[in-house]
Motif scaffolding. Structure first.
Motif, PDB file in Angstrom:
ATOM      1  N   PRO A  56       0.826  -1.214   0.000  1.00  0.00           N
ATOM      2  CA  PRO A  56       0.000   0.000   0.000  1.00  0.00           C
ATOM      3  C   PRO A  56       0.859   1.263   0.000  1.00  0.00           C
ATOM      4  CG  PRO A  56      -0.790  -1.562   1.622  1.00  0.00           C
ATOM      5  CD  PRO A  56       0.513  -2.098   1.134  1.00  0.00           C
ATOM      6  N   ILE A  57       0.365   2.319  -0.656  1.00  0.00           N
ATOM      7  CA  ILE A  57       1.114   3.571  -0.803  1.00  0.00           C
ATOM      8  C   ILE A  57       0.386   4.677  -0.045  1.00  0.00           C
ATOM      9  CG2 ILE A  57       1.981   5.280  -2.444  1.00  0.00           C
ATOM     10  CD1 ILE A  57       1.934   2.981  -4.524  1.00  0.00           C
ATOM     11  N   PHE A  58       1.104   5.390   0.797  1.00  0.00           N
ATOM     12  CA  PHE A  58       0.495   6.453   1.603  1.00  0.00           C
ATOM     13  C   PHE A  58       0.127   7.669   0.749  1.00  0.00           C
ATOM     14  CE2 PHE A  58       1.180  10.278   4.328  1.00  0.00           C
ATOM     15  CZ  PHE A  58      -0.004  10.158   5.049  1.00  0.00           C
ATOM     16  N   SER A  59       0.961   8.000  -0.230  1.00  0.00           N
ATOM     17  CA  SER A  59       0.698   9.198  -1.055  1.00  0.00           C
ATOM     18  C   SER A  59      -0.663   9.118  -1.731  1.00  0.00           C
ATOM     19  CB  SER A  59       1.799   9.355  -2.104  1.00  0.00           C
ATOM     20  OG  SER A  59       3.050   9.546  -1.493  1.00  0.00           O
ATOM     21  N   THR A  60      -1.026   7.957  -2.231  1.00  0.00           N
ATOM     22  CA  THR A  60      -2.318   7.781  -2.899  1.00  0.00           C
ATOM     23  C   THR A  60      -3.467   8.026  -1.932  1.00  0.00           C
ATOM     24  OG1 THR A  60      -1.305   6.121  -4.332  1.00  0.00           O
ATOM     25  CG2 THR A  60      -3.698   6.187  -4.271  1.00  0.00           C
ATOM     26  N   VAL A  61      -3.361   7.455  -0.741  1.00  0.00           N
ATOM     27  CA  VAL A  61      -4.403   7.648   0.276  1.00  0.00           C
ATOM     28  C   VAL A  61      -4.489   9.114   0.671  1.00  0.00           C
ATOM     29  CG1 VAL A  61      -5.187   6.965   2.586  1.00  0.00           C
ATOM     30  CG2 VAL A  61      -4.005   5.305   1.133  1.00  0.00           C
ATOM     31  N   LEU A  62      -3.335   9.764   0.834  1.00  0.00           N
ATOM     32  CA  LEU A  62      -3.291  11.170   1.260  1.00  0.00           C
ATOM     33  C   LEU A  62      -3.919  12.088   0.211  1.00  0.00           C
ATOM     34  CD1 LEU A  62      -2.375  13.301   3.287  1.00  0.00           C
ATOM     35  CD2 LEU A  62      -0.115  13.262   2.217  1.00  0.00           C
ATOM     36  N   LEU A  63      -3.578  11.881  -1.063  1.00  0.00           N
ATOM     37  CA  LEU A  63      -4.117  12.742  -2.126  1.00  0.00           C
ATOM     38  C   LEU A  63      -5.612  12.509  -2.333  1.00  0.00           C
ATOM     39  CD1 LEU A  63      -1.190  12.553  -4.692  1.00  0.00           C
ATOM     40  CD2 LEU A  63      -1.958  14.573  -3.456  1.00  0.00           C
ATOM     41  N   THR A  64      -6.036  11.279  -2.152  1.00  0.00           N
ATOM     42  CA  THR A  64      -7.470  10.976  -2.306  1.00  0.00           C
ATOM     43  C   THR A  64      -8.279  11.629  -1.186  1.00  0.00           C
ATOM     44  OG1 THR A  64      -6.921   8.854  -3.329  1.00  0.00           O
ATOM     45  CG2 THR A  64      -9.158   9.113  -2.495  1.00  0.00           C
ATOM     46  N   THR A  65      -7.762  11.578   0.019  1.00  0.00           N
ATOM     47  CA  THR A  65      -8.493  12.112   1.177  1.00  0.00           C
ATOM     48  C   THR A  65      -8.409  13.636   1.256  1.00  0.00           C
ATOM     49  OG1 THR A  65      -7.952  10.075   2.370  1.00  0.00           O
ATOM     50  CG2 THR A  65      -8.746  11.920   3.689  1.00  0.00           C
ATOM     51  N   ALA A  66      -7.226  14.193   0.948  1.00  0.00           N
ATOM     52  CA  ALA A  66      -7.011  15.634   1.121  1.00  0.00           C
ATOM     53  C   ALA A  66      -6.827  16.351  -0.215  1.00  0.00           C
ATOM     54  CB  ALA A  66      -5.796  15.843   2.022  1.00  0.00           C
ATOM     55  N   GLU A  67      -7.493  15.874  -1.261  1.00  0.00           N
ATOM     56  CA  GLU A  67      -7.309  16.458  -2.599  1.00  0.00           C
ATOM     57  C   GLU A  67      -7.682  17.937  -2.636  1.00  0.00           C
ATOM     58  OE1 GLU A  67      -8.638  15.588  -7.240  1.00  0.00           O
ATOM     59  OE2 GLU A  67      -9.361  14.310  -5.628  1.00  0.00           O
ATOM     60  N   GLU A  68      -8.763  18.302  -1.988  1.00  0.00           N
ATOM     61  CA  GLU A  68      -9.231  19.685  -2.028  1.00  0.00           C
ATOM     62  C   GLU A  68      -8.345  20.612  -1.209  1.00  0.00           C
ATOM     63  OE1 GLU A  68     -13.272  19.805  -0.840  1.00  0.00           O
ATOM     64  OE2 GLU A  68     -13.967  18.444  -2.429  1.00  0.00           O
ATOM     65  N   GLU A  69      -7.742  20.089  -0.139  1.00  0.00           N
ATOM     66  CA  GLU A  69      -6.927  20.930   0.741  1.00  0.00           C
ATOM     67  C   GLU A  69      -5.462  20.971   0.309  1.00  0.00           C
ATOM     68  OE1 GLU A  69      -9.032  18.600   1.846  1.00  0.00           O
ATOM     69  OE2 GLU A  69     -10.598  19.990   2.514  1.00  0.00           O
ATOM     70  N   ALA A  70      -5.025  20.027  -0.543  1.00  0.00           N
ATOM     71  CA  ALA A  70      -3.609  19.936  -0.909  1.00  0.00           C
ATOM     72  C   ALA A  70      -3.090  21.206  -1.566  1.00  0.00           C
ATOM     73  CB  ALA A  70      -3.381  18.741  -1.821  1.00  0.00           C
ATOM     74  N   ALA A  71      -3.940  21.870  -2.377  1.00  0.00           N
ATOM     75  CA  ALA A  71      -3.504  23.100  -3.050  1.00  0.00           C
ATOM     76  C   ALA A  71      -3.158  24.182  -2.045  1.00  0.00           C
ATOM     77  CB  ALA A  71      -4.605  23.581  -3.998  1.00  0.00           C
ATOM     78  N   GLY A  72      -3.837  24.185  -0.905  1.00  0.00           N
ATOM     79  CA  GLY A  72      -3.560  25.191   0.125  1.00  0.00           C
ATOM     80  C   GLY A  72      -2.237  24.984   0.822  1.00  0.00           C
ATOM     81  N   TRP A  73      -1.621  23.805   0.672  1.00  0.00           N
ATOM     82  CA  TRP A  73      -0.345  23.537   1.341  1.00  0.00           C
ATOM     83  C   TRP A  73       0.799  24.372   0.778  1.00  0.00           C
ATOM     84  CZ3 TRP A  73      -0.645  17.412   1.245  1.00  0.00           C
ATOM     85  CH2 TRP A  73      -1.735  17.003   2.032  1.00  0.00           C
ATOM     86  N   ILE A  74       0.613  24.909  -0.453  1.00  0.00           N
ATOM     87  CA  ILE A  74       1.699  25.700  -1.057  1.00  0.00           C
ATOM     88  C   ILE A  74       1.926  26.999  -0.306  1.00  0.00           C
ATOM     89  CG2 ILE A  74       1.314  24.704  -3.344  1.00  0.00           C
ATOM     90  CD1 ILE A  74      -0.102  27.331  -4.127  1.00  0.00           C
ATOM     91  N   ASN A  75       1.032  27.364   0.592  1.00  0.00           N
ATOM     92  CA  ASN A  75       1.206  28.580   1.395  1.00  0.00           C
ATOM     93  C   ASN A  75       2.210  28.379   2.525  1.00  0.00           C
ATOM     94  OD1 ASN A  75      -0.776  30.208  -0.001  1.00  0.00           O
ATOM     95  ND2 ASN A  75      -2.354  28.932   0.982  1.00  0.00           N
ATOM     96  N   SER A  76       2.730  27.167   2.636  1.00  0.00           N
ATOM     97  CA  SER A  76       3.725  26.859   3.672  1.00  0.00           C
ATOM     98  C   SER A  76       4.946  26.232   3.016  1.00  0.00           C
ATOM     99  CB  SER A  76       3.120  25.888   4.695  1.00  0.00           C
ATOM    100  OG  SER A  76       4.122  25.300   5.487  1.00  0.00           O
ATOM    101  N   ASN A  77       6.117  26.606   3.478  1.00  0.00           N
ATOM    102  CA  ASN A  77       7.353  26.007   2.955  1.00  0.00           C
ATOM    103  C   ASN A  77       7.353  24.497   3.190  1.00  0.00           C
ATOM    104  OD1 ASN A  77      10.027  26.250   1.766  1.00  0.00           O
ATOM    105  ND2 ASN A  77      10.819  25.824   3.822  1.00  0.00           N
ATOM    106  N   ARG A  78       6.883  24.079   4.383  1.00  0.00           N
ATOM    107  CA  ARG A  78       6.824  22.646   4.697  1.00  0.00           C
ATOM    108  C   ARG A  78       5.833  21.939   3.772  1.00  0.00           C
ATOM    109  NH1 ARG A  78       6.279  23.737  11.144  1.00  0.00           N
ATOM    110  NH2 ARG A  78       8.460  24.250  11.578  1.00  0.00           N
ATOM    111  N   GLY A  79       4.700  22.583   3.510  1.00  0.00           N
ATOM    112  CA  GLY A  79       3.715  21.989   2.614  1.00  0.00           C
ATOM    113  C   GLY A  79       4.255  21.804   1.210  1.00  0.00           C
TER     114      GLY A  79
END
Length: 563
Positions: free
Chosen positions: A495-518
């Motif tokens: 199993p791959i964590f990235s796939t689960v993460l993008l599927t669950t947080a797809e709408e919020e992922a774009a907002g992560w670019i507002n942080s260097n860590r994101g």
């Protein structure tokens, strides 16, 4: 020479005279009170005569009467001082005749505890007999009290009195307690080396050398005598082990040194003698090293006997400062992993919550999950474990052995992570362990953990939002670590964590670019080179390239280059 007939005639004549006397004088009724008093008096006389001191019994009785008054709780300080003076005056010059008895030795011990003046007087009277006192069942308590409460000069004199007798005293169950207290608590480095050297042979017993502090020093200075020195140590240790007095720290040190420097053939007899008796000694530093050496160099059958002797105590051992190292050594070299699962791991997993609540217990769990990982283990610990590398008994490939142990602990550890994930994922003490567990372990529980972590990351992000994973450095580092390992998991069809993460947080992922860590979290997803992950990240970030170009984060700059 009398003939047999003459002897019989004389015997009959005596019997006849006795019968006539009995007829003439009727038997009087015995006075039992007088009889008992006479018997008691004769017993006291015999006892006094056999002890060789005419007034010993009388002095002992008087001393005990005074002592009984001294020890009463209602005895005032002034009365106690006066009674102690009387007691000291009574026993002075007769201490040696009183100290070997079970009752009068208590009188002497009381005077030792009262004050320095009495302690000095008693010690001056007995200091020439320290060795014989140490061997006595009752008198050795006086020596122990001098070591605990005496002046530095008195302690040094006691230790000096042991010179030339250390090996003999260590073979005596009573005297070994005196040597142990002196060596472990009150001897300085020079005195300790003097006591240890006596086990190296007669020449070291007579002529102590200040530049020799351990067996390694002796063997380096006299390499031609290595065989003789090791033989003398072996002989002395074997007799001590046979008598069952090997729980003292000095013996642990000697056993450790001997097992380290002797040949495999010489080790076997000592290991054979110790294999079922290691449990009492692994609570000390050197005792734990002895157990580790026995496991490293013992035959397969002996290894199993050692671990079986620890049954029902594995959790206790795992929680000890030194004992847990024995378990690490066993996990590191034991080829029969099925035996380890049934005997050791099954018992540890039953109390897993207790283990992770202790620093040393957690270290054992970490070793099972990530053996010899420098992230969790200090170089000094790794250096100690490396001493067991290359032993002649362990033949299985290290990687295979570790994988089998990881498989055995996977269900229990992963279930524990699920139960505590909410709190541990934001705790700096646990994030690295969570990452290492998800990398090394496998099972259906992995999917549940991935989903829980993805749910935690799916909360909308606003810069400065307290509690969000991007605002917690160690939590972000854990998520990044898990993502980086996706490449290996994908290659192994896991199993791959990235796939689960993008599927669950797809709408919020774009907002992560507002942080260097994101930005670095998204960048690591692209660097996994998994086609479906890369395409999904690019799809999410496609409309936001202009915004990325305007950001001055290092992460935004690198992420834009990948897009």
């Amino acid at each position: 020479m009398k003939t047999l007939d003459e002897y019989e005639k004389k015997k009959k004549k005596k019997r006849k005279i006795g019968e006539e006397e009995e007829e003439e004088e009727p038997q009087e009724k015995r006075d039992w009170k007088k009889f008992k008093a006479l018997k008691k008096e004769l017993k006291i006389k015999r006892k006094t005569k056999s002890q060789g001191v005419d007034d010993k019994y009388e002095v002992g009785c008087r001393a005990k009467k005074i002592w009984e008054e001294v020890r009463q709780g209602n005895c005032s300080q002034k009365e106690r001082e006066e009674l102690c003076k009387q007691l000291m005056a009574l026993v002075r010059g007769k201490v040696k005749s009183l100290i070997f008895a079970h009752d009068t030795v208590r009188v002497i011990e009381t005077l030792v505890a009262v004050g320095e003046e009495y302690r000095t007087l008693l010690f001056d009277e007995l200091k020439q007999d320290i060795v014989s006192l140490s061997k006595s069942r009752y008198a050795h308590f006086f020596v122990l009290k001098i070591l605990r409460y005496g002046s530095r000069e008195q302690k040094d004199e006691v230790i000096s009195s042991l010179k030339g007798h250390v090996v003999t005293l260590m073979k005596n169950k009573i005297a070994s307690d005196v040597v142990e207290l002196a060596y472990n608590d009150y001897a300085n480095a020079k005195q300790r080396s003097m006591m240890i050297q006596e086990f190296y042979g007669p020449q070291f017993c007579i002529f102590h050398e200040e530049d020799i502090h351990c067996l390694d020093d002796a063997l380096k200075k006299y390499p031609d005598q290595k065989k003789t020195i090791l033989k003398d140590i072996h002989t002395n240790l074997q007799s001590i082990i046979d008598k069952g007095v090997f729980t003292n720290t000095m013996v642990h040190t000697l056993l450790r040194d001997f097992l380290m420097f002797s040949s495999q053939g010489n080790r076997e007899s000592i290991i054979e003698a110790l294999r079922e008796s290691l449990m009492p000694i692994i609570h000390t530093r050197d005792g734990a090293r002895v157990a580790m050496l026995c496991i490293w160099h013992g035959p397969k059958k002996t290894r199993k006997i050692i671990l079986k002797s620890f049954r029902s105590h594995f959790v206790k051992i795992a929680l000890e400062k030194y004992g847990h190292m024995v378990l690490l050594a066993a996990f590191d070299c034991f080829d029969d992993t099925e035996f380890m699962k049934k005997v050791v791991i099954s018992e540890l997993m039953e109390e897993l919550s207790q283990l992770v609540g202790s620093d040393y217990g957690l270290r054992v769990v970490r070793f099972l999950v990530a053996p010899r990982d420098p992230t969790f283990f200090h170089p000094d610990i790794l250096a100690v474990l490396a001493q067991g590398d290359g032993n002649a008994i362990s033949l299985k490939d290290n990687v295979k052995r570790r994988q089998e142990l990881q498989q055995a602990v996977s269900p229990s550890v992963l279930r524990l992570l699920i139960a505590n994930l909410k709190h541990w994922s934001v705790n700096a003490n646990w994030t690295l362990f969570i990452g290492a567990s998800l990398k090394a372990l496998s099972g259906p529980e992995i999917n549940t953990i991935f989903q829980e972590l993805a749910n935690m990351c799916s909360e909308p992000y606003v810069p400065g939002l307290e509690g969000h994973f991007l605002e917690i450095a160690h939590t972000t580092k854990m998520i990044t670590y898990i993502i980086k390992y996706d490449k290996e998991r994908h290659a192994a069809y896991k199993p791959i964590f990235s796939t689960v993460l993008l599927t669950t947080a797809e709408e919020e992922a774009a907002g992560w670019i507002n942080s260097n860590r994101g930005c670095f979290v998204l960048l690591n997803m692209i660097e996994t080179e998994i086609p479906e992950v890369v395409s999904k990240v690019k799809k999410v970030l496609g409309p936001h390239k202009d915004k990325l170009a305007s950001l001055k984060f290092k992460g935004a700059e690198l992420l834009l280059q990948k897009l």
